[in-house]
Design an enzyme around this catalytic site. Structure first.
Site, PDB file in Angstrom:
ATOM      1  N   LYS A 208     -12.511 -32.073 102.775  1.00  0.00           N
ATOM      2  CA  LYS A 208     -12.269 -31.134 103.874  1.00  0.00           C
ATOM      3  C   LYS A 208     -11.339 -31.780 104.919  1.00  0.00           C
ATOM      4  CE  LYS A 208     -16.752 -28.802 103.275  1.00  0.00           C
ATOM      5  NZ  LYS A 208     -18.009 -28.397 103.938  1.00  0.00           N
TER       6      LYS A 208
ATOM      7  N   TYR B 278     -15.358 -19.018 100.803  1.00  0.00           N
ATOM      8  CA  TYR B 278     -16.712 -19.010 101.367  1.00  0.00           C
ATOM      9  C   TYR B 278     -17.267 -17.579 101.496  1.00  0.00           C
ATOM     10  CZ  TYR B 278     -16.813 -24.021 102.516  1.00  0.00           C
ATOM     11  OH  TYR B 278     -16.868 -25.396 102.455  1.00  0.00           O
TER      12      TYR B 278
ATOM     13  N   ASN C 243     -18.921 -32.124 107.503  1.00  0.00           N
ATOM     14  CA  ASN C 243     -19.562 -32.866 106.399  1.00  0.00           C
ATOM     15  C   ASN C 243     -18.595 -33.265 105.282  1.00  0.00           C
ATOM     16  OD1 ASN C 243     -19.312 -30.387 105.206  1.00  0.00           O
ATOM     17  ND2 ASN C 243     -21.474 -30.119 104.715  1.00  0.00           N
TER      18      ASN C 243
ATOM     19  N   HIS D 132     -16.606 -30.694  99.949  1.00  0.00           N
ATOM     20  CA  HIS D 132     -17.202 -29.528  99.276  1.00  0.00           C
ATOM     21  C   HIS D 132     -17.406 -29.853  97.798  1.00  0.00           C
ATOM     22  CE1 HIS D 132     -17.826 -25.455  97.794  1.00  0.00           C
ATOM     23  NE2 HIS D 132     -17.014 -25.801  96.805  1.00  0.00           N
TER      24      HIS D 132
ATOM     25  N   GLU E 155     -14.297 -21.017  91.726  1.00  0.00           N
ATOM     26  CA  GLU E 155     -13.561 -21.809  92.719  1.00  0.00           C
ATOM     27  C   GLU E 155     -12.307 -22.446  92.098  1.00  0.00           C
ATOM     28  OE1 GLU E 155     -17.599 -22.710  95.304  1.00  0.00           O
ATOM     29  OE2 GLU E 155     -16.692 -24.363  94.210  1.00  0.00           O
TER      30      GLU E 155
HETATM   31  P1  DAT Z   1     -22.687 -26.894 100.654  1.00  0.00           P
HETATM   32  O1  DAT Z   1     -21.350 -27.242 101.256  1.00  0.00           O
HETATM   33  O2  DAT Z   1     -23.590 -28.092 100.594  1.00  0.00           O
HETATM   34  O3  DAT Z   1     -22.571 -26.180  99.335  1.00  0.00           O
HETATM   35  P2  DAT Z   1     -23.277 -24.307 101.827  1.00  0.00           P
HETATM   36  O4  DAT Z   1     -22.543 -23.709 100.689  1.00  0.00           O
HETATM   37  O5  DAT Z   1     -24.639 -23.771 102.148  1.00  0.00           O
HETATM   38  O6  DAT Z   1     -23.416 -25.895 101.671  1.00  0.00           O
HETATM   39  O7  DAT Z   1     -22.411 -24.169 103.149  1.00  0.00           O
HETATM   40  C1  DAT Z   1     -21.020 -24.366 103.119  1.00  0.00           C
HETATM   41  C2  DAT Z   1     -20.604 -25.161 104.321  1.00  0.00           C
HETATM   42  O8  DAT Z   1     -20.893 -24.416 105.504  1.00  0.00           O
HETATM   43  C3  DAT Z   1     -21.353 -26.481 104.505  1.00  0.00           C
HETATM   44  O9  DAT Z   1     -20.788 -27.526 103.738  1.00  0.00           O
HETATM   45  C4  DAT Z   1     -21.209 -26.707 105.973  1.00  0.00           C
HETATM   46  C5  DAT Z   1     -21.268 -25.309 106.539  1.00  0.00           C
HETATM   47  N1  DAT Z   1     -22.630 -24.980 106.971  1.00  0.00           N
HETATM   48  C6  DAT Z   1     -23.691 -24.696 106.183  1.00  0.00           C
HETATM   49  N2  DAT Z   1     -24.793 -24.464 106.892  1.00  0.00           N
HETATM   50  C7  DAT Z   1     -24.411 -24.592 108.192  1.00  0.00           C
HETATM   51  C8  DAT Z   1     -25.092 -24.473 109.442  1.00  0.00           C
HETATM   52  N3  DAT Z   1     -26.375 -24.162 109.493  1.00  0.00           N
HETATM   53  N4  DAT Z   1     -24.369 -24.672 110.558  1.00  0.00           N
HETATM   54  C9  DAT Z   1     -23.055 -24.987 110.508  1.00  0.00           C
HETATM   55  N5  DAT Z   1     -22.340 -25.109 109.378  1.00  0.00           N
HETATM   56  C10 DAT Z   1     -23.019 -24.916 108.229  1.00  0.00           C
HETATM   57 MG    MG Z   2     -21.874 -24.315  98.852  1.00  0.00          MG
END
Ligand code: DAT
Ligand code: MG
Length: 170
Positions: free
Chosen positions: A29, A69, A132, A135, A146
Site C-alpha cells: 500500500k 474494495y 497497515n 493487502h 483481484e
Molecule cells: P484485510 O486487509 O486484512 O483483508 P479487510 O478486507 O477487512 O482487511 O479491510 C480492508 C482494509 O480496510 C484493511 O486492510 C484496513 C482497512 N480497515 C479495515 N477495518 C478497518 C477499520 N475498522 N478502521 C479503519 N480501517 C479499516
Molecule cells: Mg480484505
C-alpha cells in the site's frame, strides 16, 4: 491394473501441480511504498519459496480502488480507505505456490496490527489499521477477481524457477 496405477499416479501428480499453481494478489500500500518497505516485503515472499508471476508500480485511481474494495463500500471507513489507497503509488503483485492464499494471509498477520503476531509483516512493520502497509487476498475466489482487476492476462508470467525442485518434493 498397471494402466490404472499409472493413471492414478498422473492424476495425483497433476492435482498437486495444480495446487502448487494457486495464486494470490498481494499489494504494498502507499504507506509501505513511502516507508521503503517494498524490498523487505518482496524478500519475505521470495525467501518462503513462493513464485512472483506479476508485479507493477502504479498510482491507482479512486475509481479503481472503489472496485477493489467494493465489498467494504458500506463500511464507515470506506471513504478514508479509498483516499489513503489513492494517496500515492502502490506495488500490486501476483504470487504463486502451494496454499499461497492462506499462507500469504498468515504472513501478513491480522488486519489490525495491534492484533498481528510478531513475526508477521503487519506485526513487525506497522501500528494502526488505517496504515497497515499491505493487502492480501482472503480466498482463492477473491484472489482471482483481484488479479483480473489489477492485471491483464499477458502481464502474468508463466515461468519455472531454477530452484523449484528444491522447494517442492514433486
Ligand atoms: P484485510 O486487509 O486484512 O483483508 P479487510 O478486507 O477487512 O482487511 O479491510 C480492508 C482494509 O480496510 C484493511 O486492510 C484496513 C482497512 N480497515 C479495515 N477495518 C478497518 C477499520 N475498522 N478502521 C479503519 N480501517 C479499516
Ligand atoms: Mg480484505
Amino acid at each position: 491394473m498397471v494402466i490404472c496405477t499409472i493413471l492414478a499416479f498422473f492424476s495425483l501428480f497433476s492435482k498437486s501441480m495444480a495446487a502448487a499453481r494457486e495464486r494470490t494478489f498481494i499489494m504494498v500500500k502507499p504507506d509501505g511504498v513511502q516507508r521503503g518497505l517494498v524490498g523487505k516485503i518482496i524478500k519475505k515472499f521470495e525467501a518462503k519459496g513462493f513464485k512472483l508471476v506479476a508485479m507493477k508500480f502504479m498510482w491507482a485511481s479512486e475509481d479503481h480502488l472503489k472496485k477493489h474494495y467494493s465489498d467494504l463500500s458500506a463500511r464507515p471507513f470506506f471513504p478514508g480507505l479509498v483516499k489513503y489507497m489513492a494517496s500515492g503509488p502502490v506495488v500490486p503483485m501476483v504470487w504463486e505456490g502451494l496454499n499461497v492464499v492462506k499462507t500469504g494471509r498468515q504472513m501478513l498477520g491480522a488486519t489490525d496490527p495491534k492484533d498481528s503476531a510478531p513475526g508477521t509483516i503487519r506485526g513487525d512493520l506497522c501500528i494502526q489499521v488505517g496504515r497497515n502497509i499491505i493487502h492480501g487476498s482472503d480466498s482463492v475466489e477473491s484472489a482471482q477477481k483481484e488479479i483480473d482487476l489489477w492485471f491483464e492476462p499477458k502481464e502474468v508470467i508463466a515461468w519455472r524457477p531454477a530452484a523449484e525442485a528444491w522447494v517442492y518434493e514433486d
